[in-house]
Scaffold this motif. Structure first.
Motif, PDB file in Angstrom:
ATOM      1  N   ALA A  81      41.588  -8.018  39.454  1.00  0.00           N
ATOM      2  CA  ALA A  81      40.882  -6.805  39.850  1.00  0.00           C
ATOM      3  C   ALA A  81      40.231  -6.240  38.597  1.00  0.00           C
ATOM      4  O   ALA A  81      40.866  -6.200  37.533  1.00  0.00           O
ATOM      5  CB  ALA A  81      41.841  -5.790  40.463  1.00  0.00           C
ATOM      6  N   VAL A  82      38.983  -5.813  38.697  1.00  0.00           N
ATOM      7  CA  VAL A  82      38.255  -5.294  37.545  1.00  0.00           C
ATOM      8  C   VAL A  82      37.922  -3.830  37.780  1.00  0.00           C
ATOM      9  O   VAL A  82      37.390  -3.471  38.839  1.00  0.00           O
ATOM     10  CB  VAL A  82      36.964  -6.097  37.280  1.00  0.00           C
ATOM     11  N   VAL A  83      38.248  -2.994  36.790  1.00  0.00           N
ATOM     12  CA  VAL A  83      37.935  -1.572  36.807  1.00  0.00           C
ATOM     13  C   VAL A  83      36.998  -1.304  35.640  1.00  0.00           C
ATOM     14  O   VAL A  83      37.375  -1.523  34.483  1.00  0.00           O
ATOM     15  CB  VAL A  83      39.210  -0.708  36.679  1.00  0.00           C
ATOM     16  N   GLY A  84      35.777  -0.854  35.919  1.00  0.00           N
ATOM     17  CA  GLY A  84      34.811  -0.657  34.851  1.00  0.00           C
ATOM     18  C   GLY A  84      34.154   0.709  34.915  1.00  0.00           C
ATOM     19  O   GLY A  84      33.765   1.166  35.992  1.00  0.00           O
ATOM     20  N   HIS A  85      34.043   1.340  33.756  1.00  0.00           N
ATOM     21  CA  HIS A  85      33.377   2.645  33.651  1.00  0.00           C
ATOM     22  C   HIS A  85      32.037   2.474  32.959  1.00  0.00           C
ATOM     23  O   HIS A  85      31.957   1.849  31.890  1.00  0.00           O
ATOM     24  CB  HIS A  85      34.239   3.624  32.848  1.00  0.00           C
ATOM     25  N   SER A  86      30.966   2.991  33.558  1.00  0.00           N
ATOM     26  CA  SER A  86      29.646   3.041  32.945  1.00  0.00           C
ATOM     27  C   SER A  86      29.188   1.639  32.534  1.00  0.00           C
ATOM     28  O   SER A  86      29.014   0.773  33.385  1.00  0.00           O
ATOM     29  CB  SER A  86      29.664   4.022  31.772  1.00  0.00           C
ATOM     30  N   VAL A 107      36.357  -1.984  40.985  1.00  0.00           N
ATOM     31  CA  VAL A 107      36.324  -0.529  40.926  1.00  0.00           C
ATOM     32  C   VAL A 107      35.236  -0.136  39.932  1.00  0.00           C
ATOM     33  O   VAL A 107      35.275  -0.544  38.767  1.00  0.00           O
ATOM     34  CB  VAL A 107      37.683   0.059  40.490  1.00  0.00           C
ATOM     35  N   LEU A 108      34.279   0.644  40.396  1.00  0.00           N
ATOM     36  CA  LEU A 108      33.146   1.050  39.574  1.00  0.00           C
ATOM     37  C   LEU A 108      33.174   2.565  39.406  1.00  0.00           C
ATOM     38  O   LEU A 108      33.020   3.308  40.378  1.00  0.00           O
ATOM     39  CB  LEU A 108      31.838   0.604  40.221  1.00  0.00           C
ATOM     40  N   VAL A 109      33.366   3.010  38.157  1.00  0.00           N
ATOM     41  CA  VAL A 109      33.481   4.435  37.840  1.00  0.00           C
ATOM     42  C   VAL A 109      32.195   4.879  37.154  1.00  0.00           C
ATOM     43  O   VAL A 109      31.904   4.447  36.039  1.00  0.00           O
ATOM     44  CB  VAL A 109      34.701   4.700  36.924  1.00  0.00           C
ATOM     45  N   ASP A 110      31.393   5.712  37.841  1.00  0.00           N
ATOM     46  CA  ASP A 110      30.112   6.156  37.281  1.00  0.00           C
ATOM     47  C   ASP A 110      29.427   4.996  36.568  1.00  0.00           C
ATOM     48  O   ASP A 110      29.158   5.047  35.373  1.00  0.00           O
ATOM     49  CB  ASP A 110      30.330   7.346  36.353  1.00  0.00           C
ATOM     50  N   SER A 111      29.164   3.960  37.318  1.00  0.00           N
ATOM     51  CA  SER A 111      28.812   2.664  36.759  1.00  0.00           C
ATOM     52  C   SER A 111      27.314   2.464  36.588  1.00  0.00           C
ATOM     53  O   SER A 111      26.513   2.861  37.439  1.00  0.00           O
ATOM     54  CB  SER A 111      29.365   1.563  37.676  1.00  0.00           C
ATOM     55  N   MET A 112      26.947   1.786  35.512  1.00  0.00           N
ATOM     56  CA  MET A 112      25.606   1.248  35.368  1.00  0.00           C
ATOM     57  C   MET A 112      25.459   0.040  36.296  1.00  0.00           C
ATOM     58  O   MET A 112      26.436  -0.489  36.802  1.00  0.00           O
ATOM     59  CB  MET A 112      25.363   0.831  33.912  1.00  0.00           C
ATOM     60  N   LEU A 204      34.090   2.861  44.713  1.00  0.00           N
ATOM     61  CA  LEU A 204      33.180   3.616  43.849  1.00  0.00           C
ATOM     62  C   LEU A 204      33.810   4.968  43.557  1.00  0.00           C
ATOM     63  O   LEU A 204      34.192   5.693  44.475  1.00  0.00           O
ATOM     64  CB  LEU A 204      31.838   3.814  44.548  1.00  0.00           C
ATOM     65  N   ILE A 205      33.954   5.309  42.275  1.00  0.00           N
ATOM     66  CA  ILE A 205      34.492   6.604  41.855  1.00  0.00           C
ATOM     67  C   ILE A 205      33.399   7.305  41.069  1.00  0.00           C
ATOM     68  O   ILE A 205      32.907   6.770  40.067  1.00  0.00           O
ATOM     69  CB  ILE A 205      35.760   6.423  41.003  1.00  0.00           C
ATOM     70  N   TRP A 206      33.019   8.512  41.520  1.00  0.00           N
ATOM     71  CA  TRP A 206      31.853   9.160  40.909  1.00  0.00           C
ATOM     72  C   TRP A 206      32.102  10.653  40.714  1.00  0.00           C
ATOM     73  O   TRP A 206      32.694  11.313  41.567  1.00  0.00           O
ATOM     74  CB  TRP A 206      30.634   9.001  41.809  1.00  0.00           C
ATOM     75  N   GLY A 207      31.646  11.150  39.588  1.00  0.00           N
ATOM     76  CA  GLY A 207      31.719  12.575  39.326  1.00  0.00           C
ATOM     77  C   GLY A 207      30.633  13.323  40.072  1.00  0.00           C
ATOM     78  O   GLY A 207      29.459  12.943  40.010  1.00  0.00           O
ATOM     79  N   GLU A 208      31.004  14.396  40.764  1.00  0.00           N
ATOM     80  CA  GLU A 208      30.012  15.181  41.506  1.00  0.00           C
ATOM     81  C   GLU A 208      29.116  15.985  40.571  1.00  0.00           C
ATOM     82  O   GLU A 208      28.044  16.440  40.983  1.00  0.00           O
ATOM     83  CB  GLU A 208      30.720  16.106  42.493  1.00  0.00           C
ATOM     84  N   ARG A 209      29.545  16.168  39.317  1.00  0.00           N
ATOM     85  CA  ARG A 209      28.718  16.861  38.317  1.00  0.00           C
ATOM     86  C   ARG A 209      28.163  15.882  37.299  1.00  0.00           C
ATOM     87  O   ARG A 209      27.834  16.257  36.166  1.00  0.00           O
ATOM     88  CB  ARG A 209      29.553  17.943  37.626  1.00  0.00           C
ATOM     89  N   GLU A 210      28.043  14.634  37.696  1.00  0.00           N
ATOM     90  CA  GLU A 210      27.529  13.574  36.833  1.00  0.00           C
ATOM     91  C   GLU A 210      26.138  13.924  36.313  1.00  0.00           C
ATOM     92  O   GLU A 210      25.257  14.342  37.079  1.00  0.00           O
ATOM     93  CB  GLU A 210      27.478  12.271  37.638  1.00  0.00           C
ATOM     94  N   HIS A 237      30.697  12.711  33.853  1.00  0.00           N
ATOM     95  CA  HIS A 237      30.455  11.275  33.730  1.00  0.00           C
ATOM     96  C   HIS A 237      31.730  10.437  33.627  1.00  0.00           C
ATOM     97  O   HIS A 237      31.672   9.229  33.811  1.00  0.00           O
ATOM     98  CB  HIS A 237      29.562  11.004  32.513  1.00  0.00           C
ATOM     99  N   SER A 238      32.863  11.047  33.341  1.00  0.00           N
ATOM    100  CA  SER A 238      34.098  10.273  33.138  1.00  0.00           C
ATOM    101  C   SER A 238      35.222  10.833  34.003  1.00  0.00           C
ATOM    102  O   SER A 238      36.211  11.374  33.476  1.00  0.00           O
ATOM    103  CB  SER A 238      34.498  10.302  31.653  1.00  0.00           C
ATOM    104  N   PRO A 239      35.135  10.721  35.312  1.00  0.00           N
ATOM    105  CA  PRO A 239      36.164  11.311  36.177  1.00  0.00           C
ATOM    106  C   PRO A 239      37.560  10.741  35.945  1.00  0.00           C
ATOM    107  O   PRO A 239      38.544  11.443  36.147  1.00  0.00           O
ATOM    108  CB  PRO A 239      35.663  11.000  37.588  1.00  0.00           C
TER     109      PRO A 239
END
Length: 260
Positions: A81-86, A107-112, A204-210, A237-239
């Motif tokens: 399982a891969v978890v990646g931020h930005s 898992v994509l956290v505020d991902s490019m 997908l995990i995303w900040g609402e104030r991104e 950007h980093s929830p």
């Protein structure tokens, strides 16, 4: 690579300017039921940069992805399982599309990588060079410009971020590769038209104030991934760092859920 725990393998990939250690709030918690590999992306943390010139966005992706892929083929040949931020999210998405490493959950956290948009002020900030800015400003002024979350954990993460981003000598090779992915104008590198190829479950995990990668990217990706859901968090950007008490339970539940 920071490694710990036993069980199904989870790979943690940080964003631009970070390092494996920025995941420390997650390492112990996830290692209770998983084998965790937190990786310094090439040119960041303690990792050496890739070799050869980077003349295009495609070469920029290879700069960051090829060494991670080779590492996982050696250390984690089974499903991961891969978890990646930005930036780490882009690498995780690239690994999933290449399919040489068997990624079974993503898992994509505020991902490019999900679309061509990136906020103008973020492009200017990246092109100005966070490393150069941090060294010029010093820790006090940097903390005023990039205020940490007002908690003890947030303060520690803020201090760690400054230490990483102000490294003597900078991160010239990684910066040049990143700049190929994120031009000052025009679309950033993305795989929007290929998202339907990712057949595994996606969170997908995303900040609402991104204020770097707009929430609309996640909403559009949610429609394109065949098996995805979106967790919206009251964060920027980093929830995962700003609201670990919100993100960690959802992340663990996603990783431990039986495959449908």
């Amino acid at each position: 690579v920071l490694e710990g725990g036993q069980g199904p393998t989870v790979v943690l990939l940080h964003g631009r300017g970070g390092a494996a250690s920025t995941w420390f709030a997650y390492l112990t918690a996830l290692a209770r039921g998983h084998r965790v590999l937190a990786v310094d992306l090439p040119g960041f943390g303690m990792s050496s940069p890739g070799e050869g010139p980077v003349r295009s966005a495609e070469e920029g992706v290879r700069f960051f992805t090829d060494p991670v892929e080779a590492l996982l083929e050696r250390l984690a040949p089974g499903p991961v399982a891969v978890v990646g931020h930005s930036l780490g999210g882009l690498v995780g998405l690239e690994l999933s599309l290449r399919a040489r490493v068997p990624v079974e959950r993503l898992v994509l956290v505020d991902s490019m990588g999900l679309g061509p948009e990136l906020e103008r002020k973020a492009r200017v900030f990246f092109r100005a060079g966070p490393e150069r800015l941090a060294r010029s400003l010093g820790p006090w002024a940097w903390a005023r410009m990039m205020p940490p979350v007002p908690t003890p954990l947030g303060q520690r993460l803020g201090e760690l971020e400054y230490e990483l981003v102000s490294a003597p000598g900078g991160r010239d090779e990684a910066t040049r590769a990143f700049n190929r992915l994120v031009p000052l104008t025009g679309p950033v590198f993305h795989h929007r038209e290929r998202l339907a190829e990712v057949k595994v479950p996606v969170l997908l995990i995303w900040g609402e104030r991104e204020d770097v990668l707009p929430l609309s990217l996640a909403e559009e990706a949610l429609r394109r991934f065949p098996r995805a859901r979106l967790l919206r968090v009251d964060a920027a950007h980093s929830p995962h760092q700003e609201r670990p008490e919100r993100v960690l339970p959802e992340l663990k539940a996603f990783l431990e859920a039986e495959a449908p």
